[in-house]
Structures are given as structure tokens and as C-alpha cells.
Design a protein around this motif. Structure first.
Motif, PDB file in Angstrom:
ATOM      1  N   SER A  33      43.495 -60.511  56.937  1.00  6.40           N
ATOM      2  CA  SER A  33      43.230 -61.879  57.394  1.00  6.40           C
ATOM      3  C   SER A  33      42.728 -61.921  58.831  1.00  6.40           C
ATOM      4  N   HIS A  34      42.783 -60.803  59.542  1.00  7.72           N
ATOM      5  CA  HIS A  34      42.221 -60.765  60.894  1.00  7.72           C
ATOM      6  C   HIS A  34      40.703 -60.991  60.820  1.00  7.72           C
ATOM      7  N   PRO A  35      40.150 -61.805  61.695  1.00  8.72           N
ATOM      8  CA  PRO A  35      38.693 -62.010  61.687  1.00  8.72           C
ATOM      9  C   PRO A  35      37.913 -60.735  61.991  1.00  8.72           C
ATOM     10  N   ILE A  36      38.473 -59.888  62.866  1.00  6.90           N
ATOM     11  CA  ILE A  36      37.824 -58.636  63.279  1.00  6.90           C
ATOM     12  C   ILE A  36      38.859 -57.521  63.248  1.00  6.90           C
ATOM     13  N   VAL A  37      38.481 -56.373  62.678  1.00 10.44           N
ATOM     14  CA  VAL A  37      39.329 -55.181  62.758  1.00 10.44           C
ATOM     15  C   VAL A  37      38.473 -54.015  63.236  1.00 10.44           C
ATOM     16  N   ILE A  38      39.132 -53.032  63.830  1.00  6.05           N
ATOM     17  CA  ILE A  38      38.457 -51.848  64.351  1.00  6.05           C
ATOM     18  C   ILE A  38      38.885 -50.640  63.519  1.00  6.05           C
TER      19      ILE A  38
END
Length: 265
Positions: free
Chosen positions: A16-21
Motif C-alpha cells: 500500500s506504500h505509494p513508493i518502495v525501494i
């Protein structure tokens, strides 16, 4: 039932995070001796807080030796875990000579032979002489109960990638050619790029929250990726890493720092 719902909650909390690394860890056997090891990836939020990790499943001795020959074409199974080492789902690719196809399986229980309706989605490389192209498919929603798992679903295409020659940016576009997500590879420094098999990828899941200052709003889709589609986009980042940014995808003759042959571009 409780374990199934708990797994679903962990998947939801991470994706659900908008951005992941996504960062591929250094393979020291590959770095020193040119020995192709199983891959490990760390998944974090943009602030560096760990969310989970992905680990290539260890195989038999014969399969390990086959890995040294097939290199970036090799089959693999990559398991996705949360920070508490709970298994969430797996990514699987069979041997591919040209087009890479990575499937996402929502595996439940100890059964290793999964029916087709456990398939969450797939990332399919679409070969082109110079462009970097993929088609992305997923079921409409991730099942969070055994009853939903028993219902057959067909995959539908939700996006495609058509990136230019040598591109580091892989925007995902919908049927209206609007951007709904992306996988972008970050430069990690000359030393690491030349001598290690690591890579850092920014995965943008949310067309409304992930692209501030990246693309003009007119280029963005109003569609928001669901959990299945985000799982497939994560698998696509793994596929991109293998297909274009592994040292073996650039130079299959590489043999590590102690190699007697091979060069670096």
C-alpha cells in the motif's frame, strides 16, 4: 483462516506504500570469483525503513551448476517475506531464451503443485530489437480467503511498458496511454556499477501520489493499482533487473575480479 488473513494484511501493509525501494544485495561470490549466487533483495520505503525482503530459493546441486551456465536466462523462484520472516508470495520464472515471463503465485499451505487459479498475475517481456517492452497482467483482486482462492479468475492486461533504448526509466501505461506506475533504476556509483551485481530500483505504485515533480499531471492516469497489480509490478522490477541490469545481461563472459578473461563496458 487466521494465517491467510494475517498474510493478506502483511501484503497490504507493504504494497500500500505509494513508493518502495528495491535493492539487490551484493553477491560476493559473483564479485570475487564470478560464481553466480542466488539473489537477495531488500525492500524499503523511501526513508530507508525496511518493509521486507525477497530471496531466491536455493536449488539442488545440479540446478546450482545449471545457474552458472544459463546466467540471466536461468529459471528461478524468489520468495517474498515480511520483516518477521513470514512468507507472503512467490515469483517464478522458467528458463527463457528470449522473452522473460515472471509469474506471481499466492501460495497457501505446503502444496508445491498449484492450480492455475492461484496465479495472481504475470510480467511478460515483449522482445524488440532495441526497445525495452513488457506486458503486465493480473487478476482483478487478491484473494484473502480460501473460498476466494477456489474461484477461477482470468488474467487481464492492466498495463504495458515501452521504454527507449538503454532506458533506466520504465513507466507503465494503461490502455489510454496514461502512466499508472513505473520502475526506475537509480545510478549507485561507478564502482558498484562496474564491479558488483547490485542495483537500486524505485517502484512507483500510485499514479496520484508517486509522481510529484516527475511527470506532468496530464500524463498520469486516474487509475490506482490494486494489490495484485502492485505484486506484478514488483515482479516486473525483478525481471528488469535480470533482463537488463545484471552484469551477465551486459557481459556473459564475466568471471569476477579473478577472471582471466572478459572486459567491462
Amino acid at each position: 483462516m487466521t494465517s491467510v488473513l494475517s498474510k493478506f494484511r502483511s501484503i497490504k501493509n507493504i504494497l500500500s506504500h505509494p513508493i518502495v525501494i528495491l535493492e539487490r544485495q551484493i553477491e560476493y561470490g559473483n564479485l570475487i570469483f564470478g560464481f553466480e549466487q542466488r539473489n537477495r533483495y531488500q525492500l524499503s520505503d523511501p526513508n530507508g525503513n525496511p518493509l521486507g525482503y525477497l530471496l531466491e530459493r536455493e536449488r539442488s546441486l545440479g540446478q546450482i551448476m545449471l545457474r552458472q551456465v544459463t546466467k540471466l536466462h536461468r529459471p528461478f523462484v524468489v520468495d517474498f517475506y515480511d520483516n518477521e520472516n513470514n512468507f507472503l508470495f512467490k515469483l517464478q520464472r522458467n528458463f527463457s531464451f528470449i522473452n522473460s515471463r515472471v509469474k506471481v503465485w499466492n501460495e497457501i499451505g505446503d502444496n508445491n503443485i498449484l492450480p492455475e487459479d492461484y496465479l495472481v498475475g504475470t510480467s511478460v517481456q515483449n522482445w524488440h530489437l532495441w526497445r525495452r517492452k513488457y506486458d503486465l497482467f493480473a487478476q482483478e483482486a487478491m484473494a484473502n480467503s480460501m473460498e476466494e482462492q477456489d474461484k477461477p479468475h482470468e488474467l487481464s492486461q492492466f498495463g504495458y511498458i515501452d521504454a527507449p533504448f538503454l532506458s533506466y526509466d520504465f513507466p507503465v501505461k494503461d490502455e489510454n496511454d496514461k502512466i499508472i506506475g513505473s520502475v526506475d533504476r537509480n545510478w549507485v556509483g561507478l564502482g558498484r556499477e562496474m564491479f558488483t551485481d547490485t542495483g537500486v530500483y524505485v517502484i512507483r505504485f500510485d499514479s496520484q501520489q508517486s509522481f510529484k515533480g516527475v511527470y506532468d499531471q496530464s500524463m498520469l492516469s486516474r487509475q490506482i493499482l490494486n494489490l495484485n497489480q502492485r505484486a506484478v509490478l514488483l515482479s516486473n522490477a525483478i525481471s528488469i533487473d535480470f533482463d537488463y541490469f545484471s552484469r551477465h545481461s551486459r557481459d556473459v563472459s564475466n568471471g569476477g575480479l579473478f577472471s582471466l578473461g572478459g572486459d567491462y563496458e
